[in-house]
Scaffold this motif. Structure first.
Motif, PDB file in Angstrom:
ATOM      1  N   TYR A  54      69.000 -24.822  29.182  1.00  0.00           N
ATOM      2  CA  TYR A  54      69.813 -24.198  30.217  1.00  0.00           C
ATOM      3  C   TYR A  54      71.271 -24.159  29.858  1.00  0.00           C
ATOM      4  O   TYR A  54      71.947 -23.146  29.995  1.00  0.00           O
ATOM      5  CB  TYR A  54      69.649 -24.969  31.528  1.00  0.00           C
ATOM      6  N   ARG A  84      88.587 -24.218  32.200  1.00  0.00           N
ATOM      7  CA  ARG A  84      89.479 -25.200  31.598  1.00  0.00           C
ATOM      8  C   ARG A  84      90.848 -24.602  31.348  1.00  0.00           C
ATOM      9  O   ARG A  84      91.869 -25.275  31.470  1.00  0.00           O
ATOM     10  CB  ARG A  84      88.860 -25.722  30.308  1.00  0.00           C
ATOM     11  N   ARG A 113      87.348 -31.367  31.538  1.00  0.00           N
ATOM     12  CA  ARG A 113      85.987 -31.094  31.077  1.00  0.00           C
ATOM     13  C   ARG A 113      84.989 -31.498  32.142  1.00  0.00           C
ATOM     14  O   ARG A 113      84.021 -30.801  32.430  1.00  0.00           O
ATOM     15  CB  ARG A 113      85.699 -31.851  29.776  1.00  0.00           C
ATOM     16  N   MET A 163      82.376 -29.130  34.121  1.00  0.00           N
ATOM     17  CA  MET A 163      80.947 -29.424  34.144  1.00  0.00           C
ATOM     18  C   MET A 163      80.439 -29.374  35.566  1.00  0.00           C
ATOM     19  O   MET A 163      79.443 -28.743  35.891  1.00  0.00           O
ATOM     20  CB  MET A 163      80.737 -30.836  33.565  1.00  0.00           C
ATOM     21  N   LEU A 179      75.402 -23.530  37.822  1.00  0.00           N
ATOM     22  CA  LEU A 179      74.682 -22.434  37.186  1.00  0.00           C
ATOM     23  C   LEU A 179      73.322 -22.893  36.678  1.00  0.00           C
ATOM     24  O   LEU A 179      72.377 -22.117  36.594  1.00  0.00           O
ATOM     25  CB  LEU A 179      75.497 -21.878  36.010  1.00  0.00           C
ATOM     26  N   PRO A 200      68.682 -24.067  38.859  1.00  0.00           N
ATOM     27  CA  PRO A 200      67.221 -23.938  38.797  1.00  0.00           C
ATOM     28  C   PRO A 200      66.613 -24.921  37.800  1.00  0.00           C
ATOM     29  O   PRO A 200      65.559 -25.497  38.046  1.00  0.00           O
ATOM     30  CB  PRO A 200      67.000 -22.494  38.330  1.00  0.00           C
ATOM     31  N   GLY A 201      67.300 -25.102  36.695  1.00  0.00           N
ATOM     32  CA  GLY A 201      66.789 -26.048  35.706  1.00  0.00           C
ATOM     33  C   GLY A 201      66.826 -27.461  36.224  1.00  0.00           C
ATOM     34  O   GLY A 201      65.895 -28.246  36.026  1.00  0.00           O
ATOM     35  N   TYR A 203      65.820 -21.739  44.284  1.00  0.00           N
ATOM     36  CA  TYR A 203      65.593 -20.925  43.097  1.00  0.00           C
ATOM     37  C   TYR A 203      65.974 -19.507  43.452  1.00  0.00           C
ATOM     38  O   TYR A 203      65.138 -18.644  43.526  1.00  0.00           O
ATOM     39  CB  TYR A 203      64.097 -20.943  42.751  1.00  0.00           C
ATOM     40  N   ALA A 257      67.968 -15.865  43.219  1.00  0.00           N
ATOM     41  CA  ALA A 257      68.603 -14.994  42.229  1.00  0.00           C
ATOM     42  C   ALA A 257      70.063 -14.768  42.547  1.00  0.00           C
ATOM     43  O   ALA A 257      70.776 -14.120  41.786  1.00  0.00           O
ATOM     44  CB  ALA A 257      67.856 -13.674  42.171  1.00  0.00           C
ATOM     45  N   THR A 264      72.890 -15.168  40.002  1.00  0.00           N
ATOM     46  CA  THR A 264      73.354 -14.181  39.029  1.00  0.00           C
ATOM     47  C   THR A 264      74.713 -13.642  39.417  1.00  0.00           C
ATOM     48  O   THR A 264      75.450 -13.146  38.593  1.00  0.00           O
ATOM     49  CB  THR A 264      72.365 -13.011  38.928  1.00  0.00           C
ATOM     50  N   LYS A 300      78.572 -12.845  37.041  1.00  0.00           N
ATOM     51  CA  LYS A 300      79.338 -11.618  36.929  1.00  0.00           C
ATOM     52  C   LYS A 300      80.830 -11.902  36.804  1.00  0.00           C
ATOM     53  O   LYS A 300      81.558 -11.170  36.178  1.00  0.00           O
ATOM     54  CB  LYS A 300      79.103 -10.729  38.151  1.00  0.00           C
TER      55      LYS A 300
END
Lengths: 289, 279, 451
Positions: free
Chosen positions: B163, B176, B182, B186, B193, B196-197, B269, B271, B274, B278
């Motif tokens: 991911y 950054r 950092r 994160m 982002l 889902p993972g 989960y 969409a 997305t 963008k």
């Protein structure tokens, strides 16, 4: 400045994982390899015997059969799980009424503890009491009994089916997560260019899914090769050792028979077999890239 | 929606979906029927296996009152949550390091972590018992919370690595450049982002902990410390007689609530993520 | 084993000998018969360590009356000695891995009650219990022949386990169908020879009531009947020297031919049968006859009274060798030497084997477990229900599974790997010819016993 710190930071961040894996896994792993090189019995220390256990095990017909069983079992089951899991993921990757229920319900086979779902299959495959046979008989496809667990070929098929049943949710949910991160815009653009459903899948979905698919397939292969509970509860490796996998054979030799060194050797044998499986899966998927 | 469109939809969506659901859920239906059937009928071949006209709650009652099912449920929950939290925390951080930082040795580490699956619990549990005992964790749930990550962390690390790699580096760099550290990048950019993972890992880790049998059998002893899979086997498998009714009741009560809980997570989960890409 | 080794008895007990003899006589009145030797009826007790406590790991109860009685016995022990006892249960096949982990780690339960040659797998990690075993043998009419074979370890030259009893097995059959087949359903008249037994099974089959014997990896039922059959015809896996494999013999071939004939009378699917299958099939009326413990009868009494009324139990028939050659699930208790309280542990084992406690336990289990000491032949349970009678002699009629060799790691392994069951399954289903099945088994046994 980033570059210098990156290494240190990297190792620090990986530290906790290494600690756990090192302590609870690497040490037993090394010990496991060591055991396979000795003639340790379950409660008595053994002497180093080199590759003797491996030589013995290779000469054992039951072990050779186990290798074949494992390759067959893992090969067929993983392929089926992947295909069905992908199909299911594609199906539920959209808005529809009852989406929530379906996405939760489809996880059930994987959630229910294996020791219990195995019992269910134990009954479903019973030669006299099977609800499957009852259904087939009602429809008229069979008469009499089906000997699911007494015939080596049927037993293998039965266990593969049970394993697939249990494993499809894992693939479905993993691949679904991957599908969800593919931007809609790509599909929209492709549709505007006139691409059909198959083309969209082949050129958009599949390439973006491959990295995730590789991970899921590799891990499913590892877990399938190491399957224990399901086999043990339903057939204990029978009939005629037709459903023995490495895990069940290792357990039988090491714990029940008490020959820990030999059982460890059987288990360690999964290494090359596993590497072959994984390399195969890896290459098959990478070729698509 | 045209008739043709509706038919297409039925053929390409509802029928396959229905097929999957029947395949996946039929055994649960069967479990339910078995849990409600009186003992006599369970052994009666003449009876329809798919239905019972005389349902009984005896099996559920026996499960809840005559066995230690509720303590087992509690134990399993505590252990699963503990192991999941620990594994996720450790894996996320490690995966970020290996997948993003690409520090020296990270490639090798990625492979080495995968190797950790190659000795099965069936052999591992003996040397592992020595460690658990040496740490004084014998018969304590903490033993499981610490040993379960051995089979949870490797997969989670690999999954999250994938991911993190797929999230464009530019997004973090942008953050950054805007002044974030950092760690902040994160937390506010990468992890959301990868949600889902992360959820996949959470579901995976929790389910495998919930499910586990061998370590739970060996490292825990007292009846009220046991987990659901082990406890059910201990008290409902008496020699060559399986108490099918209560066993199936236990299987249902031990899995349906988890699925219900998952249904809340699975919603994320979405969409809609997305949209973030963008920017 | 009675070779002049002194019996460990505390000084106090020597003085109490007289009193003990009298109380021994009184106990006899409770029903345990005069086979009990009163000459040496000194009561043996161990000086329990101060601050002792015990953990006992044992198999899960087979019958719901087992656990309350066992724990009541433990409670009374605590009252008497002040030693708290914690009893842990695992499904009977899960006891061994836990004991294995404990043996390896050097900590865990003080006492384990396991099966077959489990104690021999870690013989040098156990506390010798020779004095206790000899005491119990003397006091209760002697152990049955198979007991020292299981309890005594030749390498250690001591008893390493105390036999507790054996869940016995017998031929379970439907009386009305046996009568229909032209045989007398009375257990005393039930076929006593293998020839007659085969005739009965054939007749049952001819009338649409097949038999069923497990040929899958059924740890209990599968092993029990296949070993009985093998030995009934004179076949033996290994010689008394525990090294020479003797399975390749005409006697074994005869046993397999007999089993093949028996297989013709069975219901299809037995090659996949594990332990619970024959219970289900019998209770559903699918089979007329099988080998099993008393669990079918028990379940029938609860849920299928008409079957309970129509069924009965009989001894396994005797083969050409002319004497009983049965196998039952032998259970024994052993003490790990990492325990801090070996005396308390021995005292507990003595306590549960003594008449008051043991009778209560065995009687309460309604025939599930059979006793290993002769004096207990007269327990109430064996007189209460005539249908339970055949189980009384289980331990008396049994041979060790390692026959004709010794219990030990090799025999444990052969049993765990279902060598004998597989041989019978291969021959019966026709997967291998009788000769090849024997050769395959011989090969496997040779590899197992080679060390």
């Amino acid at each position: 400045m980033l570059a210098e710190h990156r290494d240190v930071l990297g190792w620090v961040m990986v530290g906790p994982a290494l600690l756990i894996l090192g302590g609870f896994l690497a040490y037993p792993f090394v010990l496991g390899i060591w055991l396979s090189l000795t003639d340790t019995r379950i409660a008595s220390p053994g002497r180093f015997v080199g590759l003797e256990n491996f030589r013995y095990v290779l000469g054992d017909s039951v072990f050779r059969l186990t290798v074949l069983n494992t390759l067959l079992y893992a090969g067929v089951a993983v392929v089926l799980k992947f295909v069905l899991g992908l199909g299911l993921a594609l199906l539920v990757n959209r808005e529809f009424r009852g989406k929530r229920f379906v996405r939760a319900a489809m996880l059930l086979p994987w959630i229910v503890p294996t020791s219990l779902s195995a019992l269910v299959f134990y009954w479903i495959y019973d030669s006299q009491f099977s609800v499957l046979t009852w259904a087939l008989r009602t429809v008229g496809l069979v008469s009499g009994y089906v000997n699911y667990l007494g015939d080596p070929i049927l037993a293998r098929a039965a266990l593969i089916a049970a394993n697939v049943w249990r494993g499809v949710p894992f693939f479905a949910i993993g691949l679904l997560a991957g599908l969800q991160t593919i931007p809609r815009e790509l599909y929209e653009a492709a549709e505007m260019d006139g691409a059909g459903a198959w083309a969209r899948f082949r050129w958009i979905t599949w390439p973006l899914l491959v990295p995730l698919a590789v991970v899921v397939v590799v891990f499913s292969t590892i877990m399938t090769v190491g399957d224990f509970q399901l086999i043990w509860i339903v057939t204990k490796g029978g009939p005629a050792n037709a459903t023995h996998l490495f895990g069940t054979l290792a357990y039988q030799r090491a714990i029940q028979g008490g020959f820990l060194g030999e059982g460890a050797a059987v288990a360690v044998f999964t290494l090359p077999v596993l590497l072959v499986c994984v390399a195969f899966a890896y290459r098959a998927l990478r070729r698509e890239d | 929606m045209t008739v043709r469109g509706a038919l297409t939809q039925i053929a390409t969506f509802y029928v396959p979906l229905g097929g999957f659901l029947v395949f996946l859920l039929f055994p649960f239906y069967w479990m339910l029927v078995t849990a409600l059937k009186p003992n006599r009928d369970l052994y009666n071949l003449a009876q329809n296996p798919l239905w019972t006209w005389t349902p009984t709650f005896d099996h559920f009652r026996k499960l809840l009152y005559d066995t230690h099912f509720l303590p087992w449920l509690r134990n399993t929950l505590v252990i699963a949550v503990g192991a999941t939290v620990l594994s996720l925390a450790v894996s996320l951080v490690a995966a970020y390091a290996i997948g993003r930082l690409r520090f020296r040795g990270s490639g090798l580490l990625g492979v080495a972590i995968f190797l950790s699956y190659l000795v099965p619990p069936v052999i591992l549990f003996i040397p592992l018992s020595r460690i658990v005992s040496a740490l004084g964790l014998w018969d304590r749930p903490a033993a499981l919370v610490l040993t379960y990550p051995t089979f949870l962390v490797p997969f989670c690390v690999w999954l999250m690595m994938g991911y993190f790699r797929s999230i464009p580096q530019e997004l973090e760099d942008c953050a950054r450049v805007d002044g974030a550290s950092r760690w902040q990048a994160m937390r506010h950019v990468t992890f959301p982002l990868a949600l889902p993972g992360i959820l996949s890992c959470l579901i995976f880790a929790f389910t495998l902990s919930w499910n586990e049998y061998l370590y739970a059998l060996v490292f825990l002893s007292s009846t009220d410390q046991k987990t659901v899979p082990v406890g059910l086997a201990t008290e409902l498998v008496t020699g060559d007689v399986f108490q099918w009714g209560p066993l199936m009741a236990g299987a249902l009560l031990g899995s349906v609530p988890v699925a219900v809980a998952y249904s809340f997570f699975v919603e994320h989960y979405v969409a809609g993520l997305t949209g973030a890409l963008k920017e | 084993m009675g070779d002049g080794r002194s019996v460990r008895v505390t000084r106090r007990e020597f003085l109490r000998e007289g009193v003990a003899a009298l109380s021994g006589m009184a106990l006899a009145g409770l029903g345990v018969d005069a086979l009990r030797s009163t000459a040496h009826a000194q009561e043996l007790t161990y000086p329990v360590e101060r601050g002792a406590s015990l953990r006992v790991l044992r198999w899960s109860q087979f019958v719901s009356t087992d656990r309350p009685i066992f724990e009541e016995n433990a409670r009374r022990f605590t009252q008497r000695t002040g030693v708290p006892v914690r009893v842990e249960y695992e499904t009977w096949t899960d006891v061994q891995p836990k004991a294995a982990a404990a043996a390896n780690v050097g900590s865990g339960p003080d006492i384990v009650i396991g099966f077959f040659d489990e104690p021999h797998l870690w013989a040098d990690k156990l506390v010798p219990v020779t004095d206790l075993a000899e005491y119990l043998g003397r006091k209760y009419g002697g152990w049955f022949e198979v007991c020292p074979q299981y309890g005594y370890s030749p390498p250690r030259r001591a008893w390493i386990a105390v036999p507790i009893g054996a869940p016995g097995a017998a031929i379970n059959y439907r009386m009305s169908w046996v009568r229909e087949a032209g045989f007398d359903p009375d257990p005393a008249k039930f076929p006593k020879t293998t020839d007659e037994f085969l005739r009965l099974c054939r007749a049952l089959r001819a009338r649409g009531h097949p038999t069923g014997f497990a040929l899958g990896k059924a740890v209990g039922d599968g092993n029990v009947w296949t070993h009985w059959c093998l030995w009934a015809f004179g076949g033996r896996a290994v010689a008394p020297d525990n090294k020479t494999i003797t399975i390749n013999s005409p006697e074994t071939a005869n046993a397999l031919e007999y089993a093949r004939a028996l297989y013709e009378t069975m219901i299809p699917g037995v090659a996949g049968w594990l332990d619970p299958h024959n219970n289900r099939a019998f209770l559903a009326g699918e089979i007329s006859l099988t080998n099993n413990g008393i669990s079918i009868y028990f379940a029938a009494k609860n849920d299928f009274p008409e079957i309970a009324a129509d069924m009965n139990h009989a001894f396994f028939p005797v083969g050409p060798v002319g004497r009983p050659t049965e196998l039952h699930l032998f259970s024994q208790a052993y003490i790990f030497n990492y325990t801090r309280y070996p005396n308390a542990a021995k005292e507990f084992l003595r306590w549960i084997m003594e008449e008051t406690q043991y009778s209560r336990w065995i009687n309460g289990m309604l025939g599930y477990v059979s006793h290993p000491l002769r004096a207990y032949n007269n327990l109430a349970v064996w007189r209460s229900d005539p249908k339970a009678l055949p189980f009384r002699d289980a331990v008396a009629r049994m041979l060790p599974h390692s026959y004709a060799g010794r219990p030990g790691p090799e025999a444990a392994r052969a049993l765990a790997e279902f060598v004998i069951v597989d041989m019978f399954a291969d021959a019966c289903t026709g997967r291998r010819s009788v000769r090849d099945a024997i050769r395959a088994a011989e090969d496997r046994l040779r590899r197992i016993y080679r060390s």
